[in-house]
Design an enzyme around this catalytic site. Sequence first.
Site, mmCIF file in Angstrom:
data_model
loop_
_atom_site.group_PDB
_atom_site.id
_atom_site.type_symbol
_atom_site.label_atom_id
_atom_site.label_comp_id
_atom_site.label_asym_id
_atom_site.label_seq_id
_atom_site.Cartn_x
_atom_site.Cartn_y
_atom_site.Cartn_z
ATOM 1 N N HIS A 161 36.227 -15.945 53.308
ATOM 2 C CA HIS A 161 36.969 -15.179 52.315
ATOM 3 C C HIS A 161 36.351 -15.474 50.960
ATOM 4 O O HIS A 161 36.107 -16.636 50.629
ATOM 5 C CB HIS A 161 38.447 -15.568 52.321
ATOM 6 C CG HIS A 161 39.305 -14.575 51.617
ATOM 7 N ND1 HIS A 161 39.324 -14.474 50.246
ATOM 8 C CD2 HIS A 161 40.138 -13.628 52.077
ATOM 9 C CE1 HIS A 161 40.149 -13.500 49.901
ATOM 10 N NE2 HIS A 161 40.658 -12.974 51.000
ATOM 11 N N GLY A 195 48.397 -10.630 53.386
ATOM 12 C CA GLY A 195 48.241 -9.177 53.377
ATOM 13 C C GLY A 195 49.214 -8.422 54.264
ATOM 14 O O GLY A 195 50.065 -7.669 53.778
ATOM 15 N N GLY A 196 49.106 -8.575 55.577
ATOM 16 C CA GLY A 196 49.999 -7.855 56.461
ATOM 17 C C GLY A 196 49.437 -7.681 57.855
ATOM 18 O O GLY A 196 48.529 -8.397 58.267
ATOM 19 N N ARG A 249 35.723 -9.313 61.616
ATOM 20 C CA ARG A 249 37.131 -8.935 61.787
ATOM 21 C C ARG A 249 37.563 -8.017 60.663
ATOM 22 O O ARG A 249 37.330 -8.298 59.487
ATOM 23 C CB ARG A 249 37.990 -10.197 61.750
ATOM 24 C CG ARG A 249 39.481 -9.909 61.737
ATOM 25 C CD ARG A 249 40.257 -11.138 61.380
ATOM 26 N NE ARG A 249 40.126 -11.474 59.980
ATOM 27 C CZ ARG A 249 41.158 -11.643 59.139
ATOM 28 N NH1 ARG A 249 42.392 -11.519 59.567
ATOM 29 N NH2 ARG A 249 40.953 -11.959 57.881
ATOM 30 N N LEU A 263 46.642 -10.674 63.121
ATOM 31 C CA LEU A 263 48.037 -10.866 63.514
ATOM 32 C C LEU A 263 48.407 -9.869 64.607
ATOM 33 O O LEU A 263 49.165 -10.168 65.526
ATOM 34 C CB LEU A 263 48.966 -10.724 62.302
ATOM 35 C CG LEU A 263 48.964 -11.938 61.368
ATOM 36 C CD1 LEU A 263 49.684 -11.628 60.066
ATOM 37 C CD2 LEU A 263 49.601 -13.154 62.036
ATOM 38 N N ARG A 313 33.962 -7.961 52.102
ATOM 39 C CA ARG A 313 34.109 -9.405 51.914
ATOM 40 C C ARG A 313 32.811 -10.183 52.086
ATOM 41 O O ARG A 313 32.512 -11.087 51.314
ATOM 42 C CB ARG A 313 35.048 -9.952 52.999
ATOM 43 C CG ARG A 313 36.470 -9.855 52.677
ATOM 44 C CD ARG A 313 37.267 -10.468 53.793
ATOM 45 N NE ARG A 313 38.680 -10.174 53.538
ATOM 46 C CZ ARG A 313 39.659 -10.530 54.340
ATOM 47 N NH1 ARG A 313 39.407 -11.179 55.453
ATOM 48 N NH2 ARG A 313 40.896 -10.245 54.042
ATOM 49 N N HIS A 327 37.455 -18.704 56.604
ATOM 50 C CA HIS A 327 38.772 -18.059 56.646
ATOM 51 C C HIS A 327 39.223 -17.725 58.062
ATOM 52 O O HIS A 327 40.376 -17.901 58.414
ATOM 53 C CB HIS A 327 38.672 -16.775 55.817
ATOM 54 C CG HIS A 327 39.946 -16.032 55.649
ATOM 55 N ND1 HIS A 327 41.092 -16.623 55.176
ATOM 56 C CD2 HIS A 327 40.265 -14.724 55.882
ATOM 57 C CE1 HIS A 327 42.061 -15.726 55.120
ATOM 58 N NE2 HIS A 327 41.585 -14.572 55.554
ATOM 59 N N GLU A 386 43.737 -1.697 53.259
ATOM 60 C CA GLU A 386 42.849 -2.830 52.978
ATOM 61 C C GLU A 386 41.422 -2.475 53.337
ATOM 62 O O GLU A 386 41.168 -1.442 53.984
ATOM 63 C CB GLU A 386 43.302 -4.057 53.775
ATOM 64 C CG GLU A 386 44.571 -4.667 53.228
ATOM 65 C CD GLU A 386 44.955 -5.954 53.936
ATOM 66 O OE1 GLU A 386 44.564 -6.146 55.099
ATOM 67 O OE2 GLU A 386 45.657 -6.762 53.314
HETATM 68 C C1 LIG Z 1 45.408 -17.629 53.948
HETATM 69 C C2 LIG Z 1 45.332 -16.713 55.121
HETATM 70 C C3 LIG Z 1 45.669 -15.382 54.984
HETATM 71 C C4 LIG Z 1 45.604 -14.529 56.093
HETATM 72 N N1 LIG Z 1 46.031 -13.229 55.955
HETATM 73 C C5 LIG Z 1 46.083 -12.451 57.054
HETATM 74 C C6 LIG Z 1 46.642 -11.144 56.996
HETATM 75 O O1 LIG Z 1 47.104 -10.710 55.945
HETATM 76 N N2 LIG Z 1 46.664 -10.411 58.132
HETATM 77 C C7 LIG Z 1 46.184 -10.862 59.328
HETATM 78 O O2 LIG Z 1 46.234 -10.143 60.326
HETATM 79 N N3 LIG Z 1 45.659 -12.105 59.404
HETATM 80 C C8 LIG Z 1 45.611 -12.906 58.328
HETATM 81 N N4 LIG Z 1 45.095 -14.162 58.424
HETATM 82 C C9 LIG Z 1 44.682 -14.644 59.741
HETATM 83 C C10 LIG Z 1 45.918 -14.934 60.586
HETATM 84 O O3 LIG Z 1 46.879 -15.553 59.779
HETATM 85 C C11 LIG Z 1 45.599 -15.849 61.745
HETATM 86 O O4 LIG Z 1 44.502 -15.375 62.464
HETATM 87 C C12 LIG Z 1 46.784 -15.932 62.692
HETATM 88 O O5 LIG Z 1 47.935 -16.301 61.977
HETATM 89 C C13 LIG Z 1 46.520 -16.945 63.785
HETATM 90 O O6 LIG Z 1 47.717 -17.141 64.489
HETATM 91 P P1 LIG Z 1 47.731 -18.103 65.733
HETATM 92 O O7 LIG Z 1 49.104 -18.053 66.276
HETATM 93 O O8 LIG Z 1 46.601 -17.784 66.618
HETATM 94 O O9 LIG Z 1 47.412 -19.553 65.115
HETATM 95 P P2 LIG Z 1 48.131 -20.350 63.944
HETATM 96 O O10 LIG Z 1 49.112 -19.523 63.248
HETATM 97 O O11 LIG Z 1 47.080 -20.980 63.126
HETATM 98 O O12 LIG Z 1 48.904 -21.502 64.728
HETATM 99 C C14 LIG Z 1 48.187 -22.535 65.374
HETATM 100 C C15 LIG Z 1 49.164 -23.503 65.980
HETATM 101 O O13 LIG Z 1 48.492 -24.349 66.897
HETATM 102 C C16 LIG Z 1 48.915 -25.678 66.705
HETATM 103 N N5 LIG Z 1 47.879 -26.564 67.234
HETATM 104 C C17 LIG Z 1 46.559 -26.549 66.993
HETATM 105 N N6 LIG Z 1 45.953 -27.525 67.690
HETATM 106 C C18 LIG Z 1 46.917 -28.155 68.389
HETATM 107 C C19 LIG Z 1 46.937 -29.280 69.262
HETATM 108 N N7 LIG Z 1 45.840 -29.960 69.595
HETATM 109 N N8 LIG Z 1 48.122 -29.690 69.780
HETATM 110 C C20 LIG Z 1 49.277 -29.056 69.450
HETATM 111 N N9 LIG Z 1 49.318 -27.985 68.629
HETATM 112 C C21 LIG Z 1 48.158 -27.552 68.107
HETATM 113 C C22 LIG Z 1 49.137 -25.771 65.215
HETATM 114 O O14 LIG Z 1 49.915 -26.899 64.909
HETATM 115 C C23 LIG Z 1 49.831 -24.441 64.990
HETATM 116 O O15 LIG Z 1 51.185 -24.591 65.353
HETATM 117 C C24 LIG Z 1 45.151 -15.025 57.333
HETATM 118 C C25 LIG Z 1 44.794 -16.356 57.455
HETATM 119 C C26 LIG Z 1 44.888 -17.205 56.362
HETATM 120 C C27 LIG Z 1 44.502 -18.649 56.528
#
Ligand SMILES: Cc1cc2nc3c(=O)[nH]c(=O)nc-3n(C[C@H](O)[C@H](O)[C@H](O)COP(=O)(O)OP(=O)(O)OC[C@H]3O[C@@H](n4cnc5c(N)ncnc54)[C@H](O)[C@@H]3O)c2cc1C
Length: 552
Positions: free
Chosen positions: A253, A62-63, A395, A401, A299, A360, A131
């Site tokens: 989701h 989405g964004g 949420r 993001l 949702r 999700h 959205e």
């Molecule tokens: C399909 C989908 C669509 C989405 N669409 C949206 C959207 O449009 N807008 C929005 O705001 N949010 C959206 N979200 C939610 C959003 O993408 C996530 O909340 C956000 O990207 C989380 O980012 P993060 O950096 O916290 O974790 P992530 O991006 O999940 O990264 C986690 C990292 O931690 C690492 N890791 C985990 N455990 C360990 C470990 N033990 N040792 C070493 N590394 C580890 C993984 O390898 C990875 O590199 C969506 C989520 C999904 C699944």
Amino acid sequence: MTTKHKGGKSAVGPGNHLFHDVLIIGSGAAGLSLALRLPGHLRVAVLAKRELAETNTFYAQGGISAVLDESDSVDAHVADTLDAGSGLCDATVVRLVVAAGPSNIRWLLEQGVQFTRSEQGSPGIYHLTREGGHSHRRVIHAADATGRAVETTLEGEARARPNIELFERHIAVDLITASKLGAHQNRCLGAYVLSIADHRVRTFQARFVVLATGGSSKVYLFTTNPDVATGDGIAMSWRAGCRVANMEFIQFHPTCLYHPQAKSFLITEALRGEGARLLRPDGSRFMPGFDERAELAPRDIVARAMDHEMKRLGAECVYLDISHKPAEFIREHFPTVYSRCLDFGIDITRQPIPVVPAAHYTCGGVVGDHDAQTDVPGLYAIGETAYTGLHGANRMASNSLLECLVYSERAAEHIARCDAVVPRPAPPPPWDESRVTDSDEEVVVSHNWDELRRFMWDYVGIVRSNKRLERAKRRVDMLRYEIREYYSSFRVTNDLLELRNLVEVADLIIRSAQHRRESRGLHYTLDFPKPDDAFQRKPTILIPDSYSPRSD
Ligand SMILES: Cc1cc2nc3c(=O)[nH]c(=O)nc-3n(C[C@H](O)[C@H](O)[C@H](O)COP(=O)(O)OP(=O)(O)OC[C@H]3O[C@@H](n4cnc5c(N)ncnc54)[C@H](O)[C@@H]3O)c2cc1C
């Protein structure tokens, strides 16, 4: 920590102990943004369990929400977020995050993220979508693959920075804390990390440690998340003495592609926005019977209706149909969904898509303050793994993001402020494998993994009840016992580590759900189907035995 860490019998080879100023566990939007925002003189390590881009971030479609249009306002974005959070958001945090939205989008643009531009003659440079829950157009995006654009751009930038070292296929096993090593003053000293390439556990020592490990949706049978989302940061921080909050609030989701080979592909809700209808297996429409907004209901209502129909009919899935729209329109507006479904032999311009609701987003997580500091000094939590108070009981789309970006900035600023006064600590003892052997019963791990995800789906999923939660609690207690025994006897593997963390997280979700004797936001229970004012503004905070309040 287990007995594995005591004794220090294995040799400390030069490659077995690494020191960095900052250890960031996770390479999604939160982890990479932080790495890029830290001062260039700090040596930074970023860990990823798989390839760097295999993250939730990469799959975001989405964004990102931010106030970018003149007709919109911070007040309106704050009000929408509070409304979605059903009385459980921290209003100070909501304002802090929303106010920082525009500058964080500017930062992404400076890094080179290519967002979709407005059509000629339309107001503004960038196209903004609207959205669910948002009262204005405020979601900036890169077509329907925003996460990919963000992740790959940040990855490119991180790879070019000489002070950032990237460790792919490295899994943090546990955090190392001073108090567990017998010190009087607690501090996080680093982490033990398993390298998949050579199956060795190394000590990653650091002055500052940051959990950016994402969510825990893999605890459920169906999820939109990639395999890495096993709640490792939440489980590790809990074992290290951090409080964890609001774990009962799991966002489901409504529409995840249901196909044996498609592990986790989300069908964006924009399809429903453009008129797609939800159908029973016999082709009849069911949403109008549940809510007057039908497929456009929020949702959680759509997911609950689907769950109800699937359980009632014993159906494995229901169907989402947009084939009544012109094929050209579908291909142009939903290129990713169209081509991914086609990979599985489903032509969405002609056929309905088999879908199930799927776990999700994890609204709760490791309790952190406004600078992302957790209860253990020197340990930070950012992104989906953290509980900041932004989301409350639900949420709002595209706020996650934004939260990753804002808290990576705040953590970077805090670390920069503390840099001069935090010395390099004495090296912790190395990982000790002297009392463990290779497992001869891997089936224990695979069996328990399947069992856990199935009973979490059946008993702790979209609709809960006291009885279902009690059943789940009995099973999770048994699994925890078995896995603890297994863990202290055998060498660690990727699957064992993830299962150990999933069981810990499952237990936290069940206990939080049992505590909340009401229905609010994403938590729905048949025994208390209404919100109860006694729970208003009260997050569920679980406190581990090893918790001690910070003294600073
Ligand atoms: C399909 C989908 C669509 C989405 N669409 C949206 C959207 O449009 N807008 C929005 O705001 N949010 C959206 N979200 C939610 C959003 O993408 C996530 O909340 C956000 O990207 C989380 O980012 P993060 O950096 O916290 O974790 P992530 O991006 O999940 O990264 C986690 C990292 O931690 C690492 N890791 C985990 N455990 C360990 C470990 N033990 N040792 C070493 N590394 C580890 C993984 O390898 C990875 O590199 C969506 C989520 C999904 C699944």
